[in-house]
Design a protein around this motif. Structure first.
Motif, short mmCIF file in Angstrom:
data_model
loop_
_atom_site.label_atom_id
_atom_site.label_comp_id
_atom_site.label_asym_id
_atom_site.label_seq_id
_atom_site.Cartn_x
_atom_site.Cartn_y
_atom_site.Cartn_z
N LEU A 7 5.92 12.99 4.24
CA LEU A 7 6.67 13.95 3.47
C LEU A 7 5.89 15.26 3.42
CD1 LEU A 7 9.13 14.46 1.72
CD2 LEU A 7 7.74 13.85 -0.26
N ARG A 8 6.44 16.31 4.00
CA ARG A 8 5.80 17.62 3.98
C ARG A 8 6.75 18.62 3.34
NH1 ARG A 8 1.48 18.15 7.60
NH2 ARG A 8 1.16 16.35 8.96
N VAL A 9 6.26 19.41 2.41
CA VAL A 9 7.06 20.44 1.77
C VAL A 9 6.28 21.74 1.85
CG1 VAL A 9 8.24 21.16 -0.31
CG2 VAL A 9 8.08 18.74 0.23
N ASN A 10 6.63 22.61 2.82
CA ASN A 10 5.93 23.89 3.00
C ASN A 10 4.42 23.73 3.02
OD1 ASN A 10 8.25 25.36 3.25
ND2 ASN A 10 7.73 26.82 1.66
N GLY A 11 3.95 22.87 3.88
CA GLY A 11 2.51 22.69 4.02
C GLY A 11 1.94 21.62 3.13
N PHE A 12 2.71 21.15 2.14
CA PHE A 12 2.21 20.09 1.25
C PHE A 12 2.41 18.75 1.94
CE2 PHE A 12 1.33 17.56 -2.37
CZ PHE A 12 2.29 16.58 -2.43
N LYS A 13 1.34 18.02 2.06
CA LYS A 13 1.40 16.69 2.68
C LYS A 13 1.12 15.64 1.61
CE LYS A 13 -0.88 13.81 6.13
NZ LYS A 13 -1.92 13.77 7.17
N SER A 14 2.03 14.70 1.46
CA SER A 14 1.83 13.67 0.46
C SER A 14 0.62 12.82 0.82
CB SER A 14 3.07 12.77 0.34
OG SER A 14 3.30 12.10 1.55
N ILE A 65 10.03 12.86 -7.35
CA ILE A 65 8.87 12.08 -6.89
C ILE A 65 7.72 12.99 -6.49
CG2 ILE A 65 8.06 10.50 -5.10
CD1 ILE A 65 10.88 9.27 -5.13
N THR A 66 8.05 14.13 -5.85
CA THR A 66 7.01 15.06 -5.41
C THR A 66 6.70 16.12 -6.47
OG1 THR A 66 8.69 16.42 -4.30
CG2 THR A 66 7.57 14.74 -2.99
N LYS A 67 7.27 15.96 -7.67
CA LYS A 67 6.97 16.83 -8.82
C LYS A 67 7.19 18.31 -8.51
CE LYS A 67 3.60 13.51 -10.60
NZ LYS A 67 2.20 13.27 -11.06
N GLN A 68 8.37 18.61 -7.97
CA GLN A 68 8.68 20.01 -7.65
C GLN A 68 8.84 20.85 -8.91
OE1 GLN A 68 8.61 21.33 -4.49
NE2 GLN A 68 7.70 19.31 -4.19
N ARG A 77 10.75 25.84 -1.73
CA ARG A 77 9.71 25.04 -1.09
C ARG A 77 10.27 23.93 -0.21
NH1 ARG A 77 5.53 22.81 -5.17
NH2 ARG A 77 4.46 22.37 -3.20
N MET A 78 11.32 23.26 -0.70
CA MET A 78 11.85 22.12 0.04
C MET A 78 12.84 22.54 1.13
SD MET A 78 12.42 19.43 -3.13
CE MET A 78 13.23 18.22 -2.08
N ARG A 79 13.69 23.52 0.81
CA ARG A 79 14.76 23.86 1.73
C ARG A 79 14.27 24.39 3.08
NH1 ARG A 79 20.03 27.53 1.56
NH2 ARG A 79 21.54 25.90 2.03
N PRO A 80 13.21 25.19 3.11
CA PRO A 80 12.75 25.69 4.42
C PRO A 80 12.06 24.64 5.28
CG PRO A 80 12.05 27.13 2.61
CD PRO A 80 12.49 25.84 2.00
#
Length: 290
Positions: A7-14, A65-68, A77-80
């Motif tokens: 799971l990656r969100v704009n550079g964030f890797k779980s 879950i990813t605490k957005q 953050r998520m959409r792109p």
């Protein structure tokens, strides 16, 4: 490793392979999840629907879950994220999905969904775990599933938000309006906590003799629990607020056991158990309620 989903969100890797875990968990424990969500009534205009209900629900779940933290984070953050788009395709089983939904689109659906339909979905997940006997090793005395019930504060306002608001006054006698609910959750000694269902603590309207409260709401909640789980052996875990005889009689009426935490001087009957030794023998099979 090749083929590993992350799971990656704009550079964030779980830290964990979240999507892989969700997929594996869903397939193993909840193979009917997509079918269950498909039975939820969609309140949107069918001619204006771009995203399926399943896609929007999964977007909301992943954001939690990813605490957005907000729907703006979903949008910015998520959409792109192209990787998140691929993840949603896998989770929602929708390979035709072209974009991650906008945060406002997710909110639009959630504000209009029947809350009871989401609670029924939640109950279906719990019922599935119970049928598979996943939680059997955690039963109290080898028999009872332990269900903790307690009040949960949801929102506070310095104005009257709606006609169902509860009202209180602070130390300065200033009015405060708020919303609260009574939550029932299956808990285990291992620290697992599964939300089962809840009951809103709310006034019927702006005019009332007495406000709604936890002691009134627990009557409604216990009825709901027995409706969802008519034959399940349950031990209800409560704090001292519920130690009164009417509540204990009500629990017995529904065929449940209970454990009540009490404070010194809180209830005269509690003193009878102050000298009762606590058994550390896990093979003990007797039952008592106090």
């Amino acid at each position: 490793p090749e083929g590993k989903k992350e799971l990656r969100v704009n550079g964030f890797k779980s830290e964990k392979n979240l999507v892989g875990v969700l997929e594996a968990t869903g397939r193993h424990y909840f193979p009917g999840f997509k079918e269950w969500t498909g039975k939820i009534k969609d309140p949107r205009d069918p001619e204006l629907i771009e995203y399926s209900l399943s896609v929007l629900l999964w977007t909301a779940l992943v954001s939690l879950i990813t605490k957005q933290g907000s729907r703006l984070a979903i949008t910015c953050r998520m959409r792109p994220s192209s990787q998140l788009l691929e993840n949603l395709k896998e989770l929602a089983l929708d390979q035709n999905l072209e974009h991650v939904p906008h945060g406002d689109t997710v909110e639009y659906l959630l504000r209009r969904l029947d809350v009871s339909s989401l609670e029924k979905l939640q109950v279906q997940l719990i019922q599935r775990l119970l049928r598979q006997k996943i939680l059997d090793p955690h039963r109290l005395l080898g028999k009872y599933h332990t269900l903790a019930i307690d009040g949960v504060h949801v929102h506070s306002f310095d104005y009257e938000h709606c006609k169902h608001c509860l009202v209180t006054r602070d130390a300065g006698a200033k009015k405060r309006w708020f919303h609260a609910k009574l939550q029932a959750s299956l808990v285990t000694p291992a620290g697992l906590c599964f939300a089962v269902c809840s009951e809103w603590i709310q006034n019927e309207g702006p005019v009332y003799d007495k406000q709604d409260c936890e002691l009134k709401a627990i009557r409604r909640l216990l009825e709901k629990i027995r409706k969802y789980f008519p034959k399940l052996s349950l031990c209800i875990l409560l704090d001292a607020l519920y130690s009164g005889q009417p509540t204990r009689d009500l629990i017995k009426h529904h065929g449940m056991e209970y454990i009540v935490v009490f404070k010194e001087g809180n209830n005269p009957w509690a003193g009878r158990f102050e000298s009762v030794p606590i058994s550390t023998d896990h093979q003990y099979t007797g039952t008592s309620s106090y």
